[in-house]
Design a protein around this motif. Structure first.
Motif, PDB file in Angstrom:
ATOM      1  N   PHE A 134       0.829  -1.200   0.000  1.00 60.15           N
ATOM      2  CA  PHE A 134       0.000   0.000   0.000  1.00 60.15           C
ATOM      3  C   PHE A 134       0.868   1.256   0.000  1.00 60.15           C
ATOM      4  CE2 PHE A 134      -3.105   3.059   1.780  1.00 60.15           C
ATOM      5  CZ  PHE A 134      -4.126   2.872   0.856  1.00 60.15           C
ATOM      6  N   MET A 135       2.094   1.136   0.506  1.00 58.52           N
ATOM      7  CA  MET A 135       3.012   2.272   0.492  1.00 58.52           C
ATOM      8  C   MET A 135       3.399   2.645  -0.944  1.00 58.52           C
ATOM      9  SD  MET A 135       3.010   3.204   3.523  1.00 58.52           S
ATOM     10  CE  MET A 135       4.083   4.596   3.281  1.00 58.52           C
ATOM     11  N   LEU A 136       3.393   1.670  -1.851  1.00 54.78           N
ATOM     12  CA  LEU A 136       3.625   1.977  -3.270  1.00 54.78           C
ATOM     13  C   LEU A 136       2.519   2.888  -3.800  1.00 54.78           C
ATOM     14  CD1 LEU A 136       4.657  -1.541  -4.613  1.00 54.78           C
ATOM     15  CD2 LEU A 136       6.160   0.409  -4.160  1.00 54.78           C
ATOM     16  N   GLU A 137       1.305   2.634  -3.364  1.00 58.82           N
ATOM     17  CA  GLU A 137       0.188   3.480  -3.778  1.00 58.82           C
ATOM     18  C   GLU A 137       0.358   4.896  -3.243  1.00 58.82           C
ATOM     19  OE1 GLU A 137      -3.754   1.962  -4.215  1.00 58.82           O
ATOM     20  OE2 GLU A 137      -3.157   0.056  -3.304  1.00 58.82           O
ATOM     21  N   ILE A 138       0.734   4.992  -1.991  1.00 58.00           N
ATOM     22  CA  ILE A 138       0.962   6.310  -1.388  1.00 58.00           C
ATOM     23  C   ILE A 138       2.075   7.042  -2.143  1.00 58.00           C
ATOM     24  CG2 ILE A 138       1.639   7.522   0.728  1.00 58.00           C
ATOM     25  CD1 ILE A 138      -1.160   6.164   0.823  1.00 58.00           C
ATOM     26  N   LEU A 139       3.128   6.326  -2.501  1.00 63.04           N
ATOM     27  CA  LEU A 139       4.233   6.926  -3.239  1.00 63.04           C
ATOM     28  C   LEU A 139       3.768   7.439  -4.605  1.00 63.04           C
ATOM     29  CD1 LEU A 139       7.254   7.574  -3.439  1.00 63.04           C
ATOM     30  CD2 LEU A 139       7.586   5.261  -4.351  1.00 63.04           C
ATOM     31  N   ILE A 140       2.967   6.661  -5.305  1.00 60.01           N
ATOM     32  CA  ILE A 140       2.429   7.090  -6.605  1.00 60.01           C
ATOM     33  C   ILE A 140       1.609   8.361  -6.435  1.00 60.01           C
ATOM     34  CG2 ILE A 140       0.773   6.496  -8.434  1.00 60.01           C
ATOM     35  CD1 ILE A 140       1.757   3.557  -8.097  1.00 60.01           C
ATOM     36  N   ILE A 141       0.807   8.414  -5.399  1.00 59.40           N
ATOM     37  CA  ILE A 141      -0.028   9.594  -5.149  1.00 59.40           C
ATOM     38  C   ILE A 141       0.840  10.816  -4.849  1.00 59.40           C
ATOM     39  CG2 ILE A 141      -1.703  10.593  -3.537  1.00 59.40           C
ATOM     40  CD1 ILE A 141      -2.884   7.691  -3.362  1.00 59.40           C
ATOM     41  N   ILE A 142       1.867  10.639  -4.035  1.00 56.87           N
ATOM     42  CA  ILE A 142       2.765  11.755  -3.707  1.00 56.87           C
ATOM     43  C   ILE A 142       3.465  12.270  -4.964  1.00 56.87           C
ATOM     44  CG2 ILE A 142       4.916  12.341  -2.505  1.00 56.87           C
ATOM     45  CD1 ILE A 142       3.899  10.490  -0.213  1.00 56.87           C
ATOM     46  N   ILE A 143       3.930  11.355  -5.804  1.00 52.39           N
ATOM     47  CA  ILE A 143       4.600  11.769  -7.047  1.00 52.39           C
ATOM     48  C   ILE A 143       3.616  12.505  -7.954  1.00 52.39           C
ATOM     49  CG2 ILE A 143       5.703  10.934  -9.169  1.00 52.39           C
ATOM     50  CD1 ILE A 143       6.901   8.658  -7.411  1.00 52.39           C
ATOM     51  N   ALA A 144       2.390  11.989  -8.069  1.00 54.78           N
ATOM     52  CA  ALA A 144       1.382  12.645  -8.918  1.00 54.78           C
ATOM     53  C   ALA A 144       1.056  14.038  -8.381  1.00 54.78           C
ATOM     54  CB  ALA A 144       0.121  11.796  -8.999  1.00 54.78           C
ATOM     55  N   LEU A 145       0.956  14.179  -7.078  1.00 50.53           N
ATOM     56  CA  LEU A 145       0.708  15.506  -6.497  1.00 50.53           C
ATOM     57  C   LEU A 145       1.869  16.449  -6.778  1.00 50.53           C
ATOM     58  CD1 LEU A 145      -0.907  14.516  -3.080  1.00 50.53           C
ATOM     59  CD2 LEU A 145      -2.015  15.737  -4.971  1.00 50.53           C
ATOM     60  N   HIS A 146       3.078  15.940  -6.668  1.00 48.55           N
ATOM     61  CA  HIS A 146       4.255  16.764  -6.938  1.00 48.55           C
ATOM     62  C   HIS A 146       4.284  17.202  -8.406  1.00 48.55           C
ATOM     63  CE1 HIS A 146       8.334  18.264  -6.831  1.00 48.55           C
ATOM     64  NE2 HIS A 146       8.639  17.472  -7.837  1.00 48.55           N
ATOM     65  N   VAL A 147       4.091  16.259  -9.299  1.00 51.61           N
ATOM     66  CA  VAL A 147       4.098  16.576 -10.736  1.00 51.61           C
ATOM     67  C   VAL A 147       2.927  17.488 -11.089  1.00 51.61           C
ATOM     68  CG1 VAL A 147       3.807  15.567 -13.041  1.00 51.61           C
ATOM     69  CG2 VAL A 147       5.348  14.495 -11.388  1.00 51.61           C
ATOM     70  N   GLY A 148       1.785  17.237 -10.463  1.00 54.47           N
ATOM     71  CA  GLY A 148       0.586  18.015 -10.768  1.00 54.47           C
ATOM     72  C   GLY A 148       0.662  19.458 -10.323  1.00 54.47           C
ATOM     73  N   THR A 149       1.537  19.758  -9.382  1.00 52.14           N
ATOM     74  CA  THR A 149       1.658  21.145  -8.913  1.00 52.14           C
ATOM     75  C   THR A 149       2.677  21.927  -9.728  1.00 52.14           C
ATOM     76  OG1 THR A 149       3.298  20.498  -7.234  1.00 52.14           O
ATOM     77  CG2 THR A 149       0.970  20.569  -6.560  1.00 52.14           C
ATOM     78  N   LYS A 150       3.416  21.246 -10.589  1.00 50.80           N
ATOM     79  CA  LYS A 150       4.372  21.929 -11.461  1.00 50.80           C
ATOM     80  C   LYS A 150       3.651  22.339 -12.736  1.00 50.80           C
ATOM     81  CE  LYS A 150       8.503  19.862 -11.649  1.00 50.80           C
ATOM     82  NZ  LYS A 150       9.442  18.735 -11.795  1.00 50.80           N
ATOM     83  N   PRO A 151       3.926  23.540 -13.230  1.00 48.91           N
ATOM     84  CA  PRO A 151       3.249  23.952 -14.466  1.00 48.91           C
ATOM     85  C   PRO A 151       3.729  23.126 -15.656  1.00 48.91           C
ATOM     86  CG  PRO A 151       4.855  25.600 -13.758  1.00 48.91           C
ATOM     87  CD  PRO A 151       4.793  24.550 -12.682  1.00 48.91           C
ATOM     88  N   CYS A 152       2.806  22.869 -16.576  1.00 50.38           N
ATOM     89  CA  CYS A 152       3.140  22.160 -17.813  1.00 50.38           C
ATOM     90  C   CYS A 152       3.991  23.048 -18.688  1.00 50.38           C
ATOM     91  CB  CYS A 152       1.888  21.768 -18.589  1.00 50.38           C
ATOM     92  SG  CYS A 152       1.001  20.394 -17.897  1.00 50.38           S
ATOM     93  N   LYS A 153       5.025  22.485 -19.252  1.00 50.40           N
ATOM     94  CA  LYS A 153       5.846  23.218 -20.209  1.00 50.40           C
ATOM     95  C   LYS A 153       5.272  22.959 -21.586  1.00 50.40           C
ATOM     96  CE  LYS A 153      10.078  22.993 -17.566  1.00 50.40           C
ATOM     97  NZ  LYS A 153      11.409  22.425 -17.479  1.00 50.40           N
ATOM     98  N   LYS A 154       4.978  24.012 -22.278  1.00 49.73           N
ATOM     99  CA  LYS A 154       4.457  23.867 -23.631  1.00 49.73           C
ATOM    100  C   LYS A 154       5.591  23.499 -24.567  1.00 49.73           C
ATOM    101  CE  LYS A 154       0.320  26.187 -23.113  1.00 49.73           C
ATOM    102  NZ  LYS A 154      -0.931  25.757 -23.515  1.00 49.73           N
ATOM    103  N   THR A 155       5.341  22.511 -25.402  1.00 49.78           N
ATOM    104  CA  THR A 155       6.330  22.131 -26.404  1.00 49.78           C
ATOM    105  C   THR A 155       5.790  22.549 -27.769  1.00 49.78           C
ATOM    106  OG1 THR A 155       5.341  19.930 -26.438  1.00 49.78           O
ATOM    107  CG2 THR A 155       7.342  20.216 -25.133  1.00 49.78           C
ATOM    108  N   TYR A 156       6.601  23.212 -28.507  1.00 44.58           N
ATOM    109  CA  TYR A 156       6.179  23.707 -29.822  1.00 44.58           C
ATOM    110  C   TYR A 156       7.008  23.061 -30.895  1.00 44.58           C
ATOM    111  CZ  TYR A 156       3.717  27.226 -27.153  1.00 44.58           C
ATOM    112  OH  TYR A 156       2.891  27.856 -26.290  1.00 44.58           O
TER     113      TYR A 156
END
Length: 164
Positions: free
Chosen positions: A142-164
Motif C-alpha cells: 500500500f506504500m507503493l500506492e501512497i508513493l504514486i499519489i505523492i509523485i502525482a501531487l508533486h508533478v501536478g503542482t508543477k506547471p506544464c511546459k508547452k512544447t512547440y
C-alpha cells in the motif's frame, strides 16, 4: 491497487502528452477515465454477481481483450483515415494496460486469458483481518500506492511546459 490507479494514469498521460506535444485536456480526461475504467466491473460484481466471481476474472480485467479491441479500433481508424483520434486510442490502451500492471502487484491478472488460465501476481496478500480491505491497506504494498499519489501531487503542482 485501491487508490493509485488514477494518479498513476495522470502520470502516464502527462508523460505521453509531453512526448507527443498534445496538451489537450480531452486527452488527459480520456487517460484518467481509462486508468480506472476496468474497475467498472465492480458494479456488476457487487450489484448483480453478489461477489460470487472474483472481479479480475471479468472481461474488463483481461489485457488481451483490451488489446484486441484496440487493434480493431486502430484498424477502423486507419480505414476511415481518422488519425486525429489515434492519440486517444494510444492513451486509453496505455492506461488500461497500466491498470493491469498495477493490479498484478498484489492481485491476480490473467494476462493470456482466454488462451491460458494462469494468473500473475507478484505478491500474495494474505487475509489477516476480518474485513479484507485492511489486509491490503496495512500491507507494505500500500506504500507503493501512497508513493504514486505523492509523485502525482508533486508533478501536478508543477506547471506544464508547452512544447512547440
Amino acid at each position: 491497487m485501491f487508490i493509485a490507479h488514477m494518479p498513476a494514469g495522470y502520470l502516464l498521460t502527462r508523460y505521453i502528452q509531453r512526448k507527443t506535444g498534445n496538451q489537450s485536456r480531452h486527452v488527459m480526461w480520456f487517460g484518467l477515465i481509462a486508468s480506472i475504467f476496468p474497475d467498472i466491473d465492480l458494479l456488476y460484481f457487487f450489484l448483480v454477481d453478489r461477489r460470487s466471481t472474483e472481479h479480475h476474472h471479468y472481461v474488463t480485467h483481461l489485457p488481451l481483450a483490451w488489446l484486441a479491441l484496440g487493434a480493431t479500433a486502430w484498424l477502423v481508424m486507419s480505414i476511415l483515415k481518422e488519425r486525429r483520434y489515434l492519440i486517444f486510442l494510444g492513451v486509453a490502451l496505455a492506461n488500461l494496460m497500466l491498470h493491469m500492471v498495477l493490479d498484478s502487484i498484489a492481485a491476480t491478472i490473467y494476462w493470456l486469458a482466454p488462451f491460458s488460465n494462469v494468473g500473475v501476481d507478484l505478491i500474495n496478500v494474505t487475509a489477516h483481518y476480518d474485513w479484507w480491505v485492511w489486509s491490503f491497506v496495512l500491507h507494505w504494498t500500500f506504500m507503493l500506492e501512497i508513493l504514486i499519489i505523492i509523485i502525482a501531487l508533486h508533478v501536478g503542482t508543477k506547471p506544464c511546459k508547452k512544447t512547440y
